[in-house]
Design a protein around this motif. Structure first.
Motif, PDB file in Angstrom:
ATOM      1  N   ALA A  51       6.058  -7.430   7.308  1.00 47.29           N
ATOM      2  CA  ALA A  51       6.327  -7.694   6.085  1.00 47.29           C
ATOM      3  C   ALA A  51       7.787  -7.290   5.809  1.00 47.29           C
ATOM      4  O   ALA A  51       8.347  -7.809   4.766  1.00 47.29           O
ATOM      5  CB  ALA A  51       5.374  -6.617   5.309  1.00 47.29           C
ATOM      6  N   GLY A  52       8.313  -6.394   6.723  1.00 46.71           N
ATOM      7  CA  GLY A  52       9.708  -6.283   6.365  1.00 46.71           C
ATOM      8  C   GLY A  52      10.780  -7.131   6.891  1.00 46.71           C
ATOM      9  O   GLY A  52      12.201  -6.883   6.990  1.00 46.71           O
ATOM     10  N   MET A  81       3.959   0.979   2.425  1.00 44.99           N
ATOM     11  CA  MET A  81       3.640   0.031   3.954  1.00 44.99           C
ATOM     12  C   MET A  81       3.210  -1.204   3.339  1.00 44.99           C
ATOM     13  O   MET A  81       2.663  -1.421   2.208  1.00 44.99           O
ATOM     14  CB  MET A  81       2.913   0.719   4.843  1.00 44.99           C
ATOM     15  CG  MET A  81       1.503   1.138   4.459  1.00 44.99           C
ATOM     16  SD  MET A  81       0.614   2.391   5.737  1.00 44.99           S
ATOM     17  CE  MET A  81       0.801   1.348   6.853  1.00 44.99           C
ATOM     18  N   HIS A  82       2.595  -2.199   4.419  1.00 42.91           N
ATOM     19  CA  HIS A  82       1.987  -3.523   4.166  1.00 42.91           C
ATOM     20  C   HIS A  82       0.994  -3.556   5.071  1.00 42.91           C
ATOM     21  O   HIS A  82       0.995  -3.047   6.094  1.00 42.91           O
ATOM     22  CB  HIS A  82       2.975  -4.632   4.051  1.00 42.91           C
ATOM     23  CG  HIS A  82       3.780  -4.736   2.912  1.00 42.91           C
ATOM     24  ND1 HIS A  82       5.073  -3.730   3.014  1.00 42.91           N
ATOM     25  CD2 HIS A  82       4.012  -5.599   1.903  1.00 42.91           C
ATOM     26  CE1 HIS A  82       5.827  -4.161   1.904  1.00 42.91           C
ATOM     27  NE2 HIS A  82       5.158  -5.355   1.202  1.00 42.91           N
ATOM     28  N   TYR A 100       0.796  -1.092  -0.012  1.00 48.03           N
ATOM     29  CA  TYR A 100      -0.123  -0.123  -0.048  1.00 48.03           C
ATOM     30  C   TYR A 100       0.973   1.302   0.035  1.00 48.03           C
ATOM     31  O   TYR A 100       1.857   1.484   0.657  1.00 48.03           O
ATOM     32  CB  TYR A 100      -0.828   0.072   1.183  1.00 48.03           C
ATOM     33  CG  TYR A 100      -1.796   1.214   1.452  1.00 48.03           C
ATOM     34  CD1 TYR A 100      -2.689   1.409   0.509  1.00 48.03           C
ATOM     35  CD2 TYR A 100      -1.533   2.203   2.476  1.00 48.03           C
ATOM     36  CE1 TYR A 100      -3.375   2.707   0.566  1.00 48.03           C
ATOM     37  CE2 TYR A 100      -2.135   3.176   2.653  1.00 48.03           C
ATOM     38  CZ  TYR A 100      -2.960   3.565   1.716  1.00 48.03           C
ATOM     39  OH  TYR A 100      -3.927   4.633   1.806  1.00 48.03           O
ATOM     40  N   ARG A 101       0.503   2.184  -0.866  1.00 51.86           N
ATOM     41  CA  ARG A 101       1.230   3.328  -0.942  1.00 51.86           C
ATOM     42  C   ARG A 101       0.311   4.498  -0.339  1.00 51.86           C
ATOM     43  O   ARG A 101      -0.855   4.829  -0.838  1.00 51.86           O
ATOM     44  CB  ARG A 101       1.761   3.678  -2.378  1.00 51.86           C
ATOM     45  CG  ARG A 101       2.425   4.917  -2.370  1.00 51.86           C
ATOM     46  CD  ARG A 101       2.973   5.148  -3.957  1.00 51.86           C
ATOM     47  NE  ARG A 101       3.926   6.486  -4.162  1.00 51.86           N
ATOM     48  CZ  ARG A 101       3.369   7.608  -4.351  1.00 51.86           C
ATOM     49  NH1 ARG A 101       2.135   7.967  -4.271  1.00 51.86           N
ATOM     50  NH2 ARG A 101       4.359   8.462  -4.113  1.00 51.86           N
ATOM     51  N   ARG A 102       0.965   5.235   0.858  1.00 57.79           N
ATOM     52  CA  ARG A 102       0.019   6.396   1.118  1.00 57.79           C
ATOM     53  C   ARG A 102       0.241   7.683   0.391  1.00 57.79           C
ATOM     54  O   ARG A 102       0.856   7.502  -0.445  1.00 57.79           O
ATOM     55  CB  ARG A 102       0.836   6.804   2.553  1.00 57.79           C
ATOM     56  CG  ARG A 102       0.449   5.544   3.817  1.00 57.79           C
ATOM     57  CD  ARG A 102       0.990   5.920   5.011  1.00 57.79           C
ATOM     58  NE  ARG A 102       0.983   7.197   5.428  1.00 57.79           N
ATOM     59  CZ  ARG A 102       0.009   7.728   6.292  1.00 57.79           C
ATOM     60  NH1 ARG A 102      -0.651   6.787   7.166  1.00 57.79           N
ATOM     61  NH2 ARG A 102       0.153   8.883   6.849  1.00 57.79           N
ATOM     62  N   ASP A 111      -1.801  -2.155  10.075  1.00 56.85           N
ATOM     63  CA  ASP A 111      -0.525  -1.863   9.588  1.00 56.85           C
ATOM     64  C   ASP A 111       0.660  -3.161   9.746  1.00 56.85           C
ATOM     65  O   ASP A 111       0.572  -3.203  11.178  1.00 56.85           O
ATOM     66  CB  ASP A 111       0.183  -0.694  10.029  1.00 56.85           C
ATOM     67  CG  ASP A 111       1.421  -0.339   9.758  1.00 56.85           C
ATOM     68  OD1 ASP A 111       1.975  -1.118   8.813  1.00 56.85           O
ATOM     69  OD2 ASP A 111       2.035   0.798  10.027  1.00 56.85           O
ATOM     70  N   VAL A 112       0.928  -3.894   9.161  1.00 59.09           N
ATOM     71  CA  VAL A 112       2.002  -4.922   9.429  1.00 59.09           C
ATOM     72  C   VAL A 112       3.284  -4.778   8.579  1.00 59.09           C
ATOM     73  O   VAL A 112       3.954  -5.769   8.273  1.00 59.09           O
ATOM     74  CB  VAL A 112       1.381  -6.320   9.199  1.00 59.09           C
ATOM     75  CG1 VAL A 112       0.082  -6.535   9.889  1.00 59.09           C
ATOM     76  CG2 VAL A 112       0.870  -6.420   7.957  1.00 59.09           C
TER      77      VAL A 112
END
Length: 660
Positions: free
Chosen positions: A275-276, A247-248, A239-241, A270-271
């Motif tokens: 994801a990182g 973010m994921h 996802y792109r803010r 928000d994960v």
């Protein structure tokens, strides 16, 4: 409950079924002329009511304002002029309004509808008998009880609604309500702003294809059968803010009743941290490769610079050189010194030499002195110290701790100066903390000293926070950016943790966690001077290193024997013992090509003589032997490239100890 009545003398009168379950207690009677009002007052008293009487509506209003009454009985005829205003005031009390019964004469019921419309609840004929009066009281009690039950139910519904609204609005996850099978937004909570980056009100009426085109079709309808059914879990969706941050998200959907149909509740969590993890594993692998490369560079160039710098020092001590030659040698030595600094900086890229963990350190004293020293040239910056009373000590290398603090403070001072700040401030806080098993901080459980340095300079951007401890990263393109990388390396070498963030209002904030320890430390020995010639055995596979060391120590009057393999070192040591001329100090390179390492060779010698004095040299600054050199039998470390003066003083100090 009232199922019986009593008179003023306490005599009980049974009323049978007519008086069952009357539970009213406070009754206000506005008395009318004649015996009718008095009889009703006596009847209510016998039934167990706490009866209060007054003579006119104005008095009744004052009583009701000061006391809670369940019901009021008032004469319609006696107070005709004041009654309308009184009933309107009663009606304005809302849910606190008492139940109102009008006492009327038979034949005047034609005006009753208007009176009930403005506040009256029921009526009672003035000449009613006792049985009829009791029945009216029962009806009144039943209606009041029903009204109280309704009010309690309404209050409960409101409380439950507030709880669910609070759960919805205050949830840390972004929650959206989507209309039926479409992605049209009809409800949002506050976390939509912090998680998704959109103003919640602006999303109302929009379609989710604007935010999640990979989930919802361009026509605004969900494109997945699972999403259409309103029951699905999508994990780690990229996802792109709106602000550009990536973010994921874990996205969970479920069908909920809504009006006459249903809606889909969409929860976004928000994960990015999870994801990182894969990215972190890749980064760790690259870091390890970089660390191995840095170790090889420091070893090879350490040997070269040690030899070059040592031979230049030897050449400078000769008598036949001209002034021009000496000046040239001095310039070459300065270049060697710069090379040593670069090698040390490369060694700090990852890991670096572990802290000796020899000394028990008083952190407040070290921090104060180091900070004042670091800010010596910055008159416009003042430090503020806030240390918790009873701060636990840390075990570590004092020189490295000072270097770490100096890097952090020096970096903050330079940034504030470059920004033109004339009233700079660095706040240093230190406190004892306990890190538990469930902590998000990646440290082992135990006691730690939490040290924070916060300045009032420019804030850190998100991109700067992510790479501020990387080698060669710097805001100023004119510098190499090793300072903060070195600070992070030192912190990790003490089994600590360091992180950077922007301050609450301004500036940058660095947080450090250093393991607390109350064990007694071992202080370094004092330097001792050389008073007689020493016999030194040197093991190094680089001939130019052996040549330089031999010349340097021989010039100081010591006897040196150099070998290039572990086997040759064992033979030389045995022969020296056999002839009665043992070596005072052993100088062994750790990494010897094509044979036994220096630590392996020393292990065989110590099996014969556990008291032998040995020094380890190497350019591999992250070797496990250096972290625990005492356990491997060595008494000191010389990290390449080293200076001749340091070599000589270390050899003479250990040699003196051996002879004493």
């Amino acid at each position: 409950m009232i199922s019986q009545g009593s008179d003023n003398q306490g005599n009980v009168f049974q009323w049978g079924d007519l008086l069952s379950d009357i539970s009213l207690q406070r009754l206000l009677i506005v008395k009318w002329d004649g015996r009718g009002g008095s009889e009703l007052t006596n009847l209510a008293g016998r039934l167990g009511f706490e009866v209060t009487t007054c003579s006119k509506p104005s008095d009744a209003r004052n009583l009701i304002e000061g006391t809670c009454f369940d019901s009021v009985i008032i004469d319609r005829k006696s107070y005709d002029d004041e009654l309308n205003n009184f009933l309107k005031w009663i009606a304005s009390l809302g849910k606190e309004k008492p139940y109102v019964i009008l006492a009327i004469e038979q034949g005047s019921a034609d005006e009753l509808a208007n009176l009930i419309g403005i506040g009256a609840d029921d009526f009672l004929f003035i000449d009613s008998g006792e049985t009829e009066s009791i029945a009216r009281l029962q009806i009144m009690e039943s209606r009041i009880r029903a009204r109280k039950t309704d009010l309690e139910d309404i209050a409960k519904i409101k409380r439950d609604r507030n709880r669910y609204e609070s759960l919805f609005l205050e949830s840390p996850e972004a929650v959206l309500v989507l209309k039926n099978r479409q992605g049209k937004v009809i409800g949002v909570n506050r976390a939509v702003k912090s998680v998704l980056g959109y103003d919640g009100k602006a999303l109302l009426g929009k379609y989710m294809s604007l935010i999640f085109p990979q989930i919802f079709g361009k026509d605004g309808h969900a494109s997945s059968g699972e999403v259409l059914s309103g029951s699905t879990v999508l994990k780690a969706i990229p996802y792109r803010r709106p602000d550009g941050d990536h973010m994921h998200l874990d996205i969970m959907m479920s069908a909920i009743p809504w009006d006459s149909g249903y809606a889909v509740m969409m929860l976004c969590r928000d994960v990015s941290w999870r994801a990182g993890e894969e990215g972190n594993r890749i980064k760790d692998s690259k870091d390890q490769a970089l660390a191995r490369f840095a170790a090889g560079i420091t070893d090879e160039f350490g040997d070269l610079l040690t030899s070059l710098g040592g031979n230049l020092t030897l050449l400078e001590s000769t008598d036949f050189l001209s002034e021009e030659s000496r000046e040239t040698i001095k310039c070459a030595q300065q270049a060697c010194e710069r090379g040593r600094e670069i090698i040390n900086e490369i060694a700090s890229i990852r890991g670096g030499r572990k802290a000796k963990m020899k000394n028990k350190l008083d952190l407040p004293d070290i921090v104060r002195k180091t900070v004042h020293y670091s800010l010596f040239d910055y008159d416009h910056i003042r430090p503020v110290f806030n240390f918790e009373k009873g701060l636990l000590p840390v075990m570590g290398d004092e020189e490295q701790i000072r270097q770490m603090i100096n890097c952090l403070v020096g970096n903050a001072a330079e940034v504030m100066t470059e920004s033109g700040l004339r009233d700079g401030k660095i706040i240093i806080d230190a406190s004892n903390v306990v890190v538990g098993e469930g902590s998000l901080i990646p440290l082992n459980s135990g006691d730690y000293v939490h040290l924070t340095l916060t300045d009032n300079g420019p804030k850190l951007t998100d991109s700067e926070i992510g790479q501020i401890f990387d080698p060669y990263f710097s805001r100023d393109k004119g510098v190499r950016g090793f300072g903060l990388s070195r600070a992070a390396s030192i912190c990790r070498s003490h089994n600590g943790y360091i992180l950077a963030d922007s301050g609450e209002n301004e500036g940058a904030c660095f947080e450090l966690y250093l393991p607390a320890n109350s064990k007694d430390g071992i202080r370094a020995d004092d330097k001792q001077s050389n008073e007689s010639a020493l016999r030194v055995l040197v093991l190094d596979d680089e001939p130019h290193i052996c040549s330089m060391v031999e010349k340097a120590l021989t010039r100081e009057g010591h006897e040196v024997f150099c070998v290039s393999t572990g086997k040759a070192a064992l033979r030389a040591y045995d022969k020296a013992e056999e002839f009665g001329r043992p070596f005072d100090v052993l100088l062994f390179d750790l990494d010897v090509r094509g044979g036994m390492r220096g630590d392996q060779t020393l292990s065989k010698i110590r099996s014969k003589n556990p008291k032998v004095k040995a020094i380890v040299t190497t350019g591999y600054v992250d070797d496990n032997v250096l972290e625990n050199y005492l356990e491997h039998g060595f008494c000191g470390i010389l990290t390449k490239p080293f200076r001749i003066a340091h070599l000589t003083s270390t050899i003479e100090r250990l040699g003196r100890q051996q002879r004493d």
